[in-house]
Write a protein that holds these residues in place. Structure first.
Motif, PDB file in Angstrom:
ATOM      1  N   TYR A 169       8.892   3.453   6.321  1.00  0.00           N
ATOM      2  CA  TYR A 169      10.169   3.638   5.651  1.00  0.00           C
ATOM      3  C   TYR A 169      10.144   2.971   4.279  1.00  0.00           C
ATOM      4  O   TYR A 169       9.742   1.820   4.137  1.00  0.00           O
ATOM      5  N   ALA A 170      10.577   3.727   3.263  1.00  0.00           N
ATOM      6  CA  ALA A 170      10.616   3.200   1.907  1.00  0.00           C
ATOM      7  C   ALA A 170      11.855   2.332   1.729  1.00  0.00           C
ATOM      8  O   ALA A 170      12.954   2.714   2.121  1.00  0.00           O
ATOM      9  N   LEU A 171      11.650   1.143   1.161  1.00  0.00           N
ATOM     10  CA  LEU A 171      12.746   0.232   0.868  1.00  0.00           C
ATOM     11  C   LEU A 171      12.832   0.037  -0.640  1.00  0.00           C
ATOM     12  O   LEU A 171      11.825   0.098  -1.351  1.00  0.00           O
ATOM     13  N   CYS A 172      14.042  -0.204  -1.155  1.00  0.00           N
ATOM     14  CA  CYS A 172      14.259  -0.381  -2.595  1.00  0.00           C
ATOM     15  C   CYS A 172      13.869  -1.802  -2.989  1.00  0.00           C
ATOM     16  O   CYS A 172      14.725  -2.662  -3.258  1.00  0.00           O
ATOM     17  N   LEU A 173      12.578  -2.049  -3.013  1.00  0.00           N
ATOM     18  CA  LEU A 173      12.039  -3.352  -3.366  1.00  0.00           C
ATOM     19  C   LEU A 173      10.973  -3.160  -4.432  1.00  0.00           C
ATOM     20  O   LEU A 173      10.260  -2.136  -4.427  1.00  0.00           O
ATOM     21  N   PRO A 174      10.807  -4.101  -5.338  1.00  0.00           N
ATOM     22  CA  PRO A 174       9.835  -3.931  -6.425  1.00  0.00           C
ATOM     23  C   PRO A 174       8.404  -3.733  -5.904  1.00  0.00           C
ATOM     24  O   PRO A 174       7.881  -4.555  -5.169  1.00  0.00           O
ATOM     25  N   PHE A 234       7.129  -1.837  -3.649  1.00  0.00           N
ATOM     26  CA  PHE A 234       6.901  -1.763  -2.202  1.00  0.00           C
ATOM     27  C   PHE A 234       6.422  -0.378  -1.761  1.00  0.00           C
ATOM     28  O   PHE A 234       5.341  -0.232  -1.203  1.00  0.00           O
ATOM     29  N   ALA A 235       7.215   0.657  -2.012  1.00  0.00           N
ATOM     30  CA  ALA A 235       6.906   1.997  -1.504  1.00  0.00           C
ATOM     31  C   ALA A 235       6.025   2.725  -2.506  1.00  0.00           C
ATOM     32  O   ALA A 235       6.474   3.105  -3.584  1.00  0.00           O
ATOM     33  N   LEU A 236       4.761   2.919  -2.154  1.00  0.00           N
ATOM     34  CA  LEU A 236       3.831   3.624  -3.012  1.00  0.00           C
ATOM     35  C   LEU A 236       4.094   5.125  -2.967  1.00  0.00           C
ATOM     36  O   LEU A 236       4.521   5.674  -1.936  1.00  0.00           O
ATOM     37  N   LEU A 237       3.829   5.794  -4.067  1.00  0.00           N
ATOM     38  CA  LEU A 237       4.035   7.245  -4.136  1.00  0.00           C
ATOM     39  C   LEU A 237       2.757   7.969  -3.718  1.00  0.00           C
ATOM     40  O   LEU A 237       2.191   8.774  -4.456  1.00  0.00           O
ATOM     41  N   ASN A 238       2.313   7.669  -2.501  1.00  0.00           N
ATOM     42  CA  ASN A 238       1.077   8.274  -2.010  1.00  0.00           C
ATOM     43  C   ASN A 238       1.309   9.197  -0.821  1.00  0.00           C
ATOM     44  O   ASN A 238       0.375   9.600  -0.149  1.00  0.00           O
ATOM     45  N   GLY A 239       2.562   9.499  -0.540  1.00  0.00           N
ATOM     46  CA  GLY A 239       2.893  10.403   0.553  1.00  0.00           C
ATOM     47  C   GLY A 239       3.005   9.750   1.909  1.00  0.00           C
ATOM     48  O   GLY A 239       3.387  10.406   2.881  1.00  0.00           O
ATOM     49  N   GLU A 240       2.674   8.455   2.005  1.00  0.00           N
ATOM     50  CA  GLU A 240       2.739   7.768   3.298  1.00  0.00           C
ATOM     51  C   GLU A 240       4.130   7.240   3.609  1.00  0.00           C
ATOM     52  O   GLU A 240       4.458   6.988   4.757  1.00  0.00           O
ATOM     53  N   LEU A 263       1.101 -13.101  15.987  1.00  0.00           N
ATOM     54  CA  LEU A 263       2.127 -12.370  15.242  1.00  0.00           C
ATOM     55  C   LEU A 263       1.490 -11.250  14.444  1.00  0.00           C
ATOM     56  O   LEU A 263       0.469 -11.443  13.766  1.00  0.00           O
ATOM     57  N   THR A 264       2.089 -10.054  14.504  1.00  0.00           N
ATOM     58  CA  THR A 264       1.648  -8.910  13.711  1.00  0.00           C
ATOM     59  C   THR A 264       2.776  -8.527  12.774  1.00  0.00           C
ATOM     60  O   THR A 264       3.887  -8.239  13.219  1.00  0.00           O
ATOM     61  N   PHE A 265       2.490  -8.498  11.467  1.00  0.00           N
ATOM     62  CA  PHE A 265       3.499  -8.217  10.454  1.00  0.00           C
ATOM     63  C   PHE A 265       3.391  -6.747  10.026  1.00  0.00           C
ATOM     64  O   PHE A 265       3.181  -5.889  10.891  1.00  0.00           O
ATOM     65  N   ASN A 266       3.499  -6.445   8.741  1.00  0.00           N
ATOM     66  CA  ASN A 266       3.467  -5.064   8.272  1.00  0.00           C
ATOM     67  C   ASN A 266       2.042  -4.697   7.853  1.00  0.00           C
ATOM     68  O   ASN A 266       1.617  -4.972   6.739  1.00  0.00           O
ATOM     69  N   THR A 267       1.300  -4.091   8.770  1.00  0.00           N
ATOM     70  CA  THR A 267      -0.097  -3.744   8.501  1.00  0.00           C
ATOM     71  C   THR A 267      -0.211  -2.574   7.529  1.00  0.00           C
ATOM     72  O   THR A 267      -1.288  -2.338   6.970  1.00  0.00           O
ATOM     73  N   MET A 268       0.885  -1.845   7.300  1.00  0.00           N
ATOM     74  CA  MET A 268       0.847  -0.716   6.368  1.00  0.00           C
ATOM     75  C   MET A 268       0.924  -1.188   4.916  1.00  0.00           C
ATOM     76  O   MET A 268       0.122  -0.779   4.074  1.00  0.00           O
ATOM     77  N   SER A 269       1.872  -2.065   4.612  1.00  0.00           N
ATOM     78  CA  SER A 269       2.056  -2.527   3.238  1.00  0.00           C
ATOM     79  C   SER A 269       1.287  -3.799   2.933  1.00  0.00           C
ATOM     80  O   SER A 269       1.134  -4.178   1.767  1.00  0.00           O
ATOM     81  N   GLY A 270       0.815  -4.501   3.983  1.00  0.00           N
ATOM     82  CA  GLY A 270       0.106  -5.756   3.772  1.00  0.00           C
ATOM     83  C   GLY A 270       1.015  -6.950   3.612  1.00  0.00           C
ATOM     84  O   GLY A 270       0.551  -8.043   3.264  1.00  0.00           O
ATOM     85  N   ASP A 271       2.310  -6.786   3.887  1.00  0.00           N
ATOM     86  CA  ASP A 271       3.244  -7.902   3.796  1.00  0.00           C
ATOM     87  C   ASP A 271       3.189  -8.771   5.051  1.00  0.00           C
ATOM     88  O   ASP A 271       3.110  -8.251   6.173  1.00  0.00           O
ATOM     89  N   TYR A 272       3.260 -10.070   4.861  1.00  0.00           N
ATOM     90  CA  TYR A 272       3.316 -10.995   5.990  1.00  0.00           C
ATOM     91  C   TYR A 272       4.070 -12.248   5.557  1.00  0.00           C
ATOM     92  O   TYR A 272       4.269 -12.498   4.349  1.00  0.00           O
ATOM     93  N   ALA A 273       4.501 -13.022   6.530  1.00  0.00           N
ATOM     94  CA  ALA A 273       5.134 -14.310   6.253  1.00  0.00           C
ATOM     95  C   ALA A 273       4.033 -15.338   6.015  1.00  0.00           C
ATOM     96  O   ALA A 273       3.144 -15.502   6.848  1.00  0.00           O
ATOM     97  N   SER A 274       4.082 -16.037   4.876  1.00  0.00           N
ATOM     98  CA  SER A 274       2.998 -16.945   4.507  1.00  0.00           C
ATOM     99  C   SER A 274       3.254 -18.389   4.919  1.00  0.00           C
ATOM    100  O   SER A 274       2.352 -19.228   4.827  1.00  0.00           O
ATOM    101  N   HIS A 275       4.459 -18.692   5.361  1.00  0.00           N
ATOM    102  CA  HIS A 275       4.762 -20.047   5.843  1.00  0.00           C
ATOM    103  C   HIS A 275       5.868 -19.941   6.888  1.00  0.00           C
ATOM    104  O   HIS A 275       6.929 -19.383   6.621  1.00  0.00           O
ATOM    105  N   ILE A 276       5.593 -20.419   8.086  1.00  0.00           N
ATOM    106  CA  ILE A 276       6.582 -20.348   9.164  1.00  0.00           C
ATOM    107  C   ILE A 276       6.601 -21.659   9.942  1.00  0.00           C
ATOM    108  O   ILE A 276       5.638 -22.425   9.933  1.00  0.00           O
ATOM    109  N   ASN A 277       7.723 -21.892  10.592  1.00  0.00           N
ATOM    110  CA  ASN A 277       7.848 -22.999  11.534  1.00  0.00           C
ATOM    111  C   ASN A 277       8.223 -22.419  12.886  1.00  0.00           C
ATOM    112  O   ASN A 277       9.092 -21.539  12.979  1.00  0.00           O
ATOM    113  N   ILE A 278       7.543 -22.890  13.940  1.00  0.00           N
ATOM    114  CA  ILE A 278       7.837 -22.406  15.290  1.00  0.00           C
ATOM    115  C   ILE A 278       8.204 -23.597  16.159  1.00  0.00           C
ATOM    116  O   ILE A 278       7.495 -24.617  16.165  1.00  0.00           O
TER     117      ILE A 278
END
Length: 596
Positions: A78-83, A85-91, A167-182
């Motif tokens: 899903y494309a989100l209105c973020l700088p 983020f959504a590539l124009l590659n048809g995916e 934890l598995t984040f967004n493997t499509m866009s490559g986004d992940y949380a870089s600092h977390i506390n559990i």
């Protein structure tokens, strides 16, 4: 093609050799989890002072995320209105009005440095020296908003133990949380808290915590600026892979019986010398998948485990039938129920698959299954309908007809010397008991006693038309009833079934003396409708008293398959592979038993 061969044909093979995949996760934790975002309430506390607009409020659940109970979820693009983020590659696709499952996406967006917990402010506009009126210029107040860190709270129906979280984040866009506390809690008491800094879309947060019932994950920063947190999967533990250089000793035995007179529990045990510093959890029912060159040999479940040294662990496991042997089945009287419906009922609530051949789609069951284990119930059904129950080469249990047509052969270069022909006692005939169950009006007292609460009454024989005094029946069947009482005497009665039996026999007409009659008495799904076919099947099986036993290169042959094998001294024998004991090197060498 033989059903088992069609399963194997889907595998993409390689030259990896031996591999064991160990699901070092907390069994049933994911199914019993409830991931959600909670908005904390406001209550009087030390340091909180009354002020205008400050009122007590209740803690509320903003949203629940049942998607995070799944193992097969990926971000749907899903494309989100973020700088950027959504590539124009048809995916990517526009975010739909009714979005499909996508896991957890936080409402909070990170700042220009990827951090959460920041303030956004906009200076107001007031008349001042040097400011001149112009079109669309209006007074506005100073605006300030605080963006907190996203928090995901996971509660559980019971307590669990695991070596950490995967934890598995967004493997499509490559986004992940870089600092977390559990934080891990038990009965609302904090028992462990750790910070982690993921560096990929899949990251294991290693922390061995015992008996927790709540986890709180606070996301402190994202890997990219102006991003929410994407989380598509949580596993309560770690998936480990052991290759041949880590497996020190291994023993694996898989068996079937071609007429399902019994159903064996397949076993695997091995010692592994791990290269990982993460300790093993070794919980019962953890899954162990055995592969060779990426072809699945079988799935097993941990029974017992032991740490032998700093690096060595021993594991003893059994297959899905071993699990079914520990789970109860209510059974009952069967009056024409279809096999697929009964099989589905047996496998209900189990966390492994089953595959039933469509040859049994229209087969009906008549007779009786006592209150027993699920494995014993499968024995009764498979014997009555002529099915083989098999867990080899499949992620679960395969149920198929006994094979009659040869579909393979062992070439001479696949057979090691020293094949043995084993001869069992010659069975000269089979005597089969035929069962018939009919309702009677004879009433019997099943349960009598003082009862305050709920109890399960398990019957030693089948009953119908149940009635109760002093309590209520909340659920029941032919073999059981759940009853409740309020402290007084409860009496449960029911009407019996008349159990009529007769026998049919088939003998070898050429043998008059030294007879050996095989008795089959307790197959209570054998009735007048199927007695002849069952009798013929059992008689035919026991007329072949020879087993070929020896070492072979297994190749693509599988358990249950009918094959040729040349004994080199007594000609070619044709039979069903009923047993395989594996050993692994550059190929699979196995000791097989082939029932002629």
């Amino acid at each position: 093609m033989f059903l088992k061969q069609t399963i194997l044909s889907d595998a993409v093979l390689n030259n990896e050799g031996l591999k064991i995949v160990y699901d070092d996760v907390a069994p049933y934790a994911k199914e019993n989890s409830n991931p959600q975002v909670i908005d904390p309430g406001l209550r009087p506390r030390v340091g909180l002072h009354p002020r205008k607009g400050l009122y007590p409020r209740a803690t509320t659940v903003r949203k629940e995320f049942p998607d995070l109970k799944r193992d097969d979820l990926v971000y749907p693009g899903y494309a989100l209105c973020l700088p950027g983020f959504a590539l124009l590659n048809g995916e990517y696709v526009n975010f739909p009005d009714g979005p499909a499952d996508y896991g957890f996406i936080s409402d909070e967006i990170s700042d220009s440095e990827g951090k959460f917990k920041y303030a956004v402010s906009q200076e107001g506009l007031k008349p001042r020296v040097g400011l001149h009126p112009q079109m669309f210029l209006f007074p506005r107040s100073t605006y300030e908003k605080y963006v907190d860190a996203p928090v995901l709270t996971i509660t559980f129906n019971q307590k669990f133990t695991s070596v950490g979280l995967l934890l598995t984040f967004n493997t499509m866009s490559g986004d992940y949380a870089s600092h977390i506390n559990i934080q891990w809690y038990s009965e609302n008491e904090l028992i462990s808290s750790m910070d982690f800094t993921p560096n990929d879309t899949k990251y294991f947060c290693s922390n061995y915590v015992m008996l927790y019932d709540k986890i709180v994950i606070t996301f402190l920063s994202a890997s990219k600026p102006n991003r929410p947190v994407f989380l598509t999967r949580i596993d309560y533990g770690l998936y480990r892979e052991f290759l041949s250089d880590e497996v020190r000793q291994i023993s694996c035995l898989q068996e079937i019986n071609a007429i399902s007179e019994n159903i064996s529990i397949n076993t695997m045990n091995f010692t592994v010398r791990t290269k990982s510093s993460v300790p093993f959890d070794l919980q019962k029912k953890q899954k162990l998948a055995l592969y060779f060159n990426s072809g699945l040999i079988g799935n097993f479940y941990l029974k017992n485990g032991a740490k032998k040294s700093k690096t060595d662990y021993y594991m003893d496991s059994h297959d899905a039938l071993g699990i079914l042997d520990g789970n109860e089945y209510h059974g009952g009287i069967y009056t024409g129920q279809l096999v697929p419906a009964v099989i589905a009922n047996i496998f209900q609530d189990e966390d492994f698959n089953y595959l039933l051949s469509d040859a049994f789609d229209n087969v009906k069951l008549y007779g009786y299954i006592p209150y027993t284990t699920k494995r014993n119930a499968l024995v009764q059904i498979a014997f009555a309908i002529g099915a083989v129950v098999d867990t080899s080469n499949y992620d679960g249990v395969v149920i198929y007809p006994k094979q009659e047509v040869k579909t393979g052969e062992f070439a001479s270069n696949e057979v090691f010397g020293g094949l043995t022909l084993e001869h069992s006692d010659v069975v000269t005939g089979v005597r089969l008991t035929v069962h018939d169950y009919q309702k009677s009006d004879e009433t019997a007292e099943i349960y009598k006693g003082v009862l305050d609460g709920t109890a399960e009454a398990i019957f030693s024989e089948a009953y119908h038309s149940l009635s109760i005094t002093g309590g209520t029946i909340t659920a029941s069947g032919d073999n059981y009833a759940f009853i409740t009482g309020t402290g007084g005497e409860v009496i449960l009665t029911g009407k019996k079934y008349n159990h009529f039996t007769s026998t049919v026999i088939k003998e070898n007409p050429n043998i008059v003396f030294n007879k050996n009659i095989k008795e089959v008495q307790d197959a209570t799904l054998v009735n007048k409708r199927n007695a002849t076919s069952v009798l013929d099947r059992v008689y035919e099986y026991y007329q072949h008293a020879e087993n070929v036993v020896g070492n072979v290169l297994l190749g693509n042959k599988v358990i249950g398959q009918v094959v040729d094998i040349d004994t080199d001294y007594d000609g070619v024998k044709t039979g069903t592979i009923e047993s395989v004991s594996y050993s692994f090197a550059g190929s699979i060498k196995a000791e097989v038993t082939i029932h002629e």
